[in-house]
Design an enzyme around this catalytic site. Structure first.
Site, PDB file in Angstrom:
ATOM      1  N   GLU A 119      -1.779  -7.660  -3.649  1.00  0.00           N
ATOM      2  CA  GLU A 119      -3.149  -7.235  -3.333  1.00  0.00           C
ATOM      3  C   GLU A 119      -3.041  -6.400  -2.190  1.00  0.00           C
ATOM      4  O   GLU A 119      -3.681  -5.378  -1.925  1.00  0.00           O
ATOM      5  CB  GLU A 119      -3.703  -8.741  -2.856  1.00  0.00           C
ATOM      6  N   TYR A 126      -6.004   2.220  -3.248  1.00  0.00           N
ATOM      7  CA  TYR A 126      -7.338   2.726  -2.930  1.00  0.00           C
ATOM      8  C   TYR A 126      -7.085   3.931  -2.151  1.00  0.00           C
ATOM      9  O   TYR A 126      -7.603   4.899  -2.026  1.00  0.00           O
ATOM     10  CB  TYR A 126      -8.290   1.925  -2.480  1.00  0.00           C
TER      11      TYR A 126
END
EC number: 1.17.4.1
Length: 346
Positions: A119, A126
């Protein structure tokens, strides 16, 4: 009363190596993958570990050239969806570690640590995408969306409440609720966003970004699968929480999540040429049914057993295994995901 869980100590040699319970049990802290309370957790470990990748390995050369050529609506959606994904994946790193802190099964701790690491890489990806295609000011603004955009704030209100309640009051029930929202996040909240990037790739736009998204999507599928497994196993150990009341709570969260995801998709994709918002709503409902089955519940949405956006399957991996009636069955016996079939489409 739902008692508070204690944060697990690191090493307790007087306890057995094989944990006596997933939460609230005893274990030494010594992890022997050949001697587990849930031996098939090793298979999850291997599947999740096999997905290792790094954002910097994805070639963004063509995306850098194409981003200025996107329509204003496409650029706006691109940046706001990246902002949404970053808003959710950052806290997901934290929640995975918090679940690990309260699990007394060392195999769960190890798997959740791997999930947390992945994660973290999603969140990094991003920033990597934005650093490739956007100005510094655009990057900063994009990461502010999760704090300021009113639609996003409303959309994320319940997940904020559930995660923060678990953080401040770590009871077994709140762990279970956090798992429900983790499954929603992994299997539903991202999917209109994923669909947008796959839509661009379908038209030979921003293929590097869509490749990155497909890696993230693949990870999330496996994370959701394990969370569903952990959720059902925890309920099997604690039948006092396996109630119609709790099942009703889960269904209510899924209804609300589908409403919010549908509202978000209409808000962010309404000006994107070639995306059918009615089809998108059906896809969101289809995903909700899939995740409910993964948690052991029944479908909420009739006639949503088939994926209405089948073209998406070309852009991400699939996986098998689900359970359909955990709450409803008379026998509360736990059955592992690997014994069942049916979760074979996105």
């Amino acid at each position: 009363m739902d008692q508070l869980l204690k944060k697990v100590t690191v090493l307790e040699p007087e306890n057995p190596n094989k944990s006596t319970a997933l939460f609230g049990g005893k274990a030494s802290g010594i992890l022997n993958w050949n001697d587990l309370a849930y031996p098939h957790f090793y298979d999850f470990r291997e599947q999740i570990r096999s997905l290792f990748w790094r954002a910097s390995e994805v070639d963004m050369t063509h995306d850098i050239k194409q981003f200025p050529e996107l329509s204003p609506a496409e650029r706006n959606a691109f940046l706001k969806i990246i902002g949404l994904l970053a808003t959710l994946d950052g806290p997901q790193t934290d929640i995975a570690l918090r679940i690990a802190h309260y699990s007394t099964d060392p195999s769960v701790k190890a798997i959740m640590a791997t999930i947390a690491d992945q994660e973290s890489e999603h969140n990094h990806s991003y920033a990597y995408v934005l650093s490739s295609v956007a100005t510094y000011d655009q990057q900063i603004e994009t990461f502010e969306y999760g704090r300021k955009d009113p639609v996003l704030l409303k959309r994320n209100e319940r997940i904020k409440q559930v995660y923060n309640e678990f953080a401040s009051r770590p009871t077994l029930l709140n762990v279970l609720k956090a798992m429900v929202y983790s499954a929603l996040l992994e299997g539903l909240f991202f999917y209109s966003g994923f669909a947008f990037f796959y839509h661009l790739a379908r038209h030979q736009k921003m293929v590097g970004t869509s490749t990155m998204i497909s890696y993230i999507n693949r990870d999330e599928l496996q994370h959701g699968r394990f969370i569903g497994e952990l959720f059902r196993a925890t309920l099997a150990e604690h039948p006092e929480h396996n109630t119609e009341e709790f099942a009703g709570w889960v269904y209510d969260q899924f209804r609300h999540a589908v409403e919010q995801e549908t509202t978000w998709s209409r808000y962010i994709l309404q000006d994107i040429e070639g995306i059918d918002l009615g089809e998108m709503e059906g896809y969101i409902q289809y995903r909700a049914n899939k995740m409910l089955r993964l948690l052991g519940l029944s479908d909420l949405y009739e006639n949503r057993t088939e994926n209405p956006m089948k073209w998406i399957r070309a852009y991400a991996d699939n996986f098998d295994g689900t359970k359909t009636d955990f709450f409803e069955q008379k026998s509360r016996q736990y059955v592992k995901v690997g014994d069942l079939n049916g979760f074979d489409e996105l």
